[in-house]
Scaffold this active site. Structure first.
Site, mmCIF file in Angstrom:
data_model
loop_
_atom_site.group_PDB
_atom_site.id
_atom_site.type_symbol
_atom_site.label_atom_id
_atom_site.label_comp_id
_atom_site.label_asym_id
_atom_site.label_seq_id
_atom_site.Cartn_x
_atom_site.Cartn_y
_atom_site.Cartn_z
ATOM 1 N N LYS A 52 0.839 -1.215 0.000
ATOM 2 C CA LYS A 52 0.000 0.000 0.000
ATOM 3 C C LYS A 52 0.872 1.261 0.000
ATOM 4 C CE LYS A 52 -2.086 -1.142 3.890
ATOM 5 N NZ LYS A 52 -1.435 -2.435 4.176
ATOM 6 N N ARG A 63 -0.950 -8.986 13.309
ATOM 7 C CA ARG A 63 -1.455 -8.037 12.304
ATOM 8 C C ARG A 63 -2.149 -8.779 11.170
ATOM 9 N NH1 ARG A 63 3.957 -5.029 11.120
ATOM 10 N NH2 ARG A 63 2.844 -4.127 9.354
ATOM 11 N N ARG A 75 -10.213 0.254 7.758
ATOM 12 C CA ARG A 75 -9.751 -1.100 8.026
ATOM 13 C C ARG A 75 -10.800 -1.929 8.744
ATOM 14 N NH1 ARG A 75 -3.913 0.025 8.344
ATOM 15 N NH2 ARG A 75 -3.048 -1.883 9.096
ATOM 16 N N ARG A 91 10.843 -1.111 11.513
ATOM 17 C CA ARG A 91 9.680 -0.606 12.238
ATOM 18 C C ARG A 91 9.445 -1.459 13.483
ATOM 19 N NH1 ARG A 91 4.477 0.283 8.410
ATOM 20 N NH2 ARG A 91 3.412 -1.032 9.918
ATOM 21 N N ARG A 108 11.523 -5.619 5.577
ATOM 22 C CA ARG A 108 11.434 -4.187 5.266
ATOM 23 C C ARG A 108 12.403 -3.387 6.132
ATOM 24 N NH1 ARG A 108 5.666 -1.698 5.527
ATOM 25 N NH2 ARG A 108 5.708 -2.815 7.495
HETATM 26 P P1 AP5 Z 1 4.827 -1.627 1.978
HETATM 27 O O1 AP5 Z 1 4.504 -0.841 0.773
HETATM 28 O O2 AP5 Z 1 5.532 -0.947 3.074
HETATM 29 O O3 AP5 Z 1 3.520 -2.390 2.488
HETATM 30 P P2 AP5 Z 1 2.221 -1.843 3.215
HETATM 31 O O4 AP5 Z 1 1.047 -2.469 2.554
HETATM 32 O O5 AP5 Z 1 2.253 -0.358 3.320
HETATM 33 O O6 AP5 Z 1 2.428 -2.570 4.619
HETATM 34 P P3 AP5 Z 1 2.330 -1.993 6.102
HETATM 35 O O7 AP5 Z 1 3.116 -2.930 6.951
HETATM 36 O O8 AP5 Z 1 2.678 -0.546 6.168
HETATM 37 O O9 AP5 Z 1 0.812 -2.193 6.357
HETATM 38 P P4 AP5 Z 1 0.068 -2.173 7.680
HETATM 39 O O10 AP5 Z 1 -1.320 -2.070 7.206
HETATM 40 O O11 AP5 Z 1 0.368 -3.320 8.555
HETATM 41 O O12 AP5 Z 1 0.690 -0.924 8.458
HETATM 42 P P5 AP5 Z 1 0.139 0.541 8.752
HETATM 43 O O13 AP5 Z 1 1.296 1.429 8.870
HETATM 44 O O14 AP5 Z 1 -0.952 0.896 7.838
HETATM 45 O O15 AP5 Z 1 5.695 -2.901 1.503
HETATM 46 C C1 AP5 Z 1 6.185 -3.849 2.443
HETATM 47 C C2 AP5 Z 1 7.563 -4.366 2.010
HETATM 48 O O16 AP5 Z 1 7.426 -5.102 0.801
HETATM 49 C C3 AP5 Z 1 8.597 -3.268 1.733
HETATM 50 O O17 AP5 Z 1 9.859 -3.719 2.129
HETATM 51 C C4 AP5 Z 1 8.539 -3.102 0.212
HETATM 52 O O18 AP5 Z 1 9.758 -2.659 -0.300
HETATM 53 C C5 AP5 Z 1 8.186 -4.500 -0.250
HETATM 54 N N1 AP5 Z 1 7.341 -4.522 -1.450
HETATM 55 C C6 AP5 Z 1 6.287 -3.691 -1.733
HETATM 56 N N2 AP5 Z 1 5.741 -4.024 -2.919
HETATM 57 C C7 AP5 Z 1 6.431 -5.093 -3.382
HETATM 58 C C8 AP5 Z 1 6.339 -5.898 -4.557
HETATM 59 N N3 AP5 Z 1 5.403 -5.665 -5.510
HETATM 60 N N4 AP5 Z 1 7.216 -6.916 -4.709
HETATM 61 C C9 AP5 Z 1 8.164 -7.164 -3.769
HETATM 62 N N5 AP5 Z 1 8.308 -6.429 -2.637
HETATM 63 C C10 AP5 Z 1 7.460 -5.417 -2.443
HETATM 64 O O19 AP5 Z 1 -0.517 0.325 10.205
HETATM 65 C C11 AP5 Z 1 0.286 0.039 11.328
HETATM 66 C C12 AP5 Z 1 -0.572 -0.092 12.568
HETATM 67 O O20 AP5 Z 1 -1.239 1.161 12.837
HETATM 68 C C13 AP5 Z 1 -1.709 -1.120 12.484
HETATM 69 O O21 AP5 Z 1 -1.270 -2.422 12.826
HETATM 70 C C14 AP5 Z 1 -2.713 -0.549 13.488
HETATM 71 O O22 AP5 Z 1 -2.337 -0.872 14.811
HETATM 72 C C15 AP5 Z 1 -2.560 0.953 13.301
HETATM 73 N N6 AP5 Z 1 -3.519 1.461 12.294
HETATM 74 C C16 AP5 Z 1 -3.236 2.011 11.075
HETATM 75 N N7 AP5 Z 1 -4.354 2.344 10.416
HETATM 76 C C17 AP5 Z 1 -5.395 2.006 11.227
HETATM 77 C C18 AP5 Z 1 -6.810 2.071 11.107
HETATM 78 N N8 AP5 Z 1 -7.405 2.544 9.993
HETATM 79 N N9 AP5 Z 1 -7.560 1.626 12.139
HETATM 80 C C19 AP5 Z 1 -6.997 1.139 13.276
HETATM 81 N N10 AP5 Z 1 -5.662 1.033 13.455
HETATM 82 C C20 AP5 Z 1 -4.856 1.448 12.425
HETATM 83 MG MG MG Z 2 2.391 1.013 4.915
#
Ligand code: AP5
Ligand code: MG
Ligand code: ZN
Length: 206
Positions: A13, A164, A88, A153, A122
């Site tokens: 994402k 997660r 989410r 992270r 990552r």
């Molecule tokens: P990356 O692009 O970083 O993936 P991502 O989908 O952004 O993954 P996240 O870990 O950020 O998602 P998340 O939903 O768990 O975390 P968030 O910060 O939103 O890619 C990942 C890796 O893969 C990288 O190394 C990249 O280089 C590689 N990659 C990418 N694309 C690739 C490809 N095509 N091929 C190969 N490699 C690739 O949320 C964190 C926490 O915050 C949650 O757990 C929750 O506690 C809280 N939170 C956030 N939003 C909410 C909400 N709406 N409601 C409640 N709690 C929330």
């Molecule tokens: Mg992310």
């Protein structure tokens, strides 16, 4: 254009949001990034968020919805937005529908078995936030953009990632059907290289 990026942790994402934001000149709004900035700044929201994020659980809807509502009311969102990581839960989606109309929901689909490695591998630049993966870093420990140190992270350890992914299956995956029924869902195969996924999204967004 109001766009949501949906997908499991590690689906890509954030990676795609940065590229799409540049192409379409839309603000990239990541609730995860907002929470991490609050944790860094030791704000009251940061303290609440940290207690959930560290366990791999969702921050309560009432906290998250309010943050997004205020953010979308800012001037830069008049042209639209790219929401990364929100909504989410179905209840977050219902709350969003009350204050904004969603044009497209991009569901980045990656097999669950691939996600653990993507997340635990990552690395992020501690200075500029650029994102890398150990598979393509060939041992480098510094950011190629600014020279900053690469860090992991806090919630990218195996135990938290397992939670997660479970939370995603139970609470977020139902949104796929929710937005399919709303007629705005676009699914892309996220199990391809980053450029291919990007081209696919752009083609399907039209
Ligand atoms: P990356 O692009 O970083 O993936 P991502 O989908 O952004 O993954 P996240 O870990 O950020 O998602 P998340 O939903 O768990 O975390 P968030 O910060 O939103 O890619 C990942 C890796 O893969 C990288 O190394 C990249 O280089 C590689 N990659 C990418 N694309 C690739 C490809 N095509 N091929 C190969 N490699 C690739 O949320 C964190 C926490 O915050 C949650 O757990 C929750 O506690 C809280 N939170 C956030 N939003 C909410 C909400 N709406 N409601 C409640 N709690 C929330
Ligand atoms: Mg992310
Ligand atoms: Zn950097």
């Amino acid at each position: 254009m109001n766009v949501i990026l949906l997908g499991a942790p590690g689906a890509g994402k954030g990676t795609q949001a940065i590229r799409l934001a540049a192409k379409y000149s839309l603000p990239h709004i990541s609730t995860g990034d907002i929470f991490r900035a609050n944790i860094k700044g030791e704000t009251p929201i940061g303290k609440v968020a940290k207690s959930y994020i560290d366990k791999g659980q969702l921050v309560p809807d009432e906290v998250t919805v309010q943050i997004v509502k205020e953010r979308l009311a800012q001037d830069d969102c008049k042209v639209g937005y790219l929401l990364d990581g929100f909504p989410r839960t179905v209840s977050q989606a219902e709350a969003l529908a009350e204050f904004s109309k969603v044009d497209a929901v991009i569901n980045i689909d990656v097999p669950l078995t691939k996600l653990l490695r993507r997340i635990t591998g990552r690395r992020l630049c501690g200075k500029c936030g650029a994102s890398y993966h150990i598979d393509t870093l060939s041992g480098k420990t510094e950011c190629s953009k600014c020279g900053g140190e690469l860090i992991q992270r806090a919630d990218d350890n195996e135990a938290t990632v397992a939670n997660r992914l479970e939370v995603y299956e139970k609470q977020t995956a139902p949104l796929v059907e929710y937005y399919e029924n709303a007629g705005v869902l676009i699914t892309v195969d996220g199990d391809a290289d980053i450029e291919k996924v990007f081209t696919d999204i752009v083609a399907k967004l039209g």
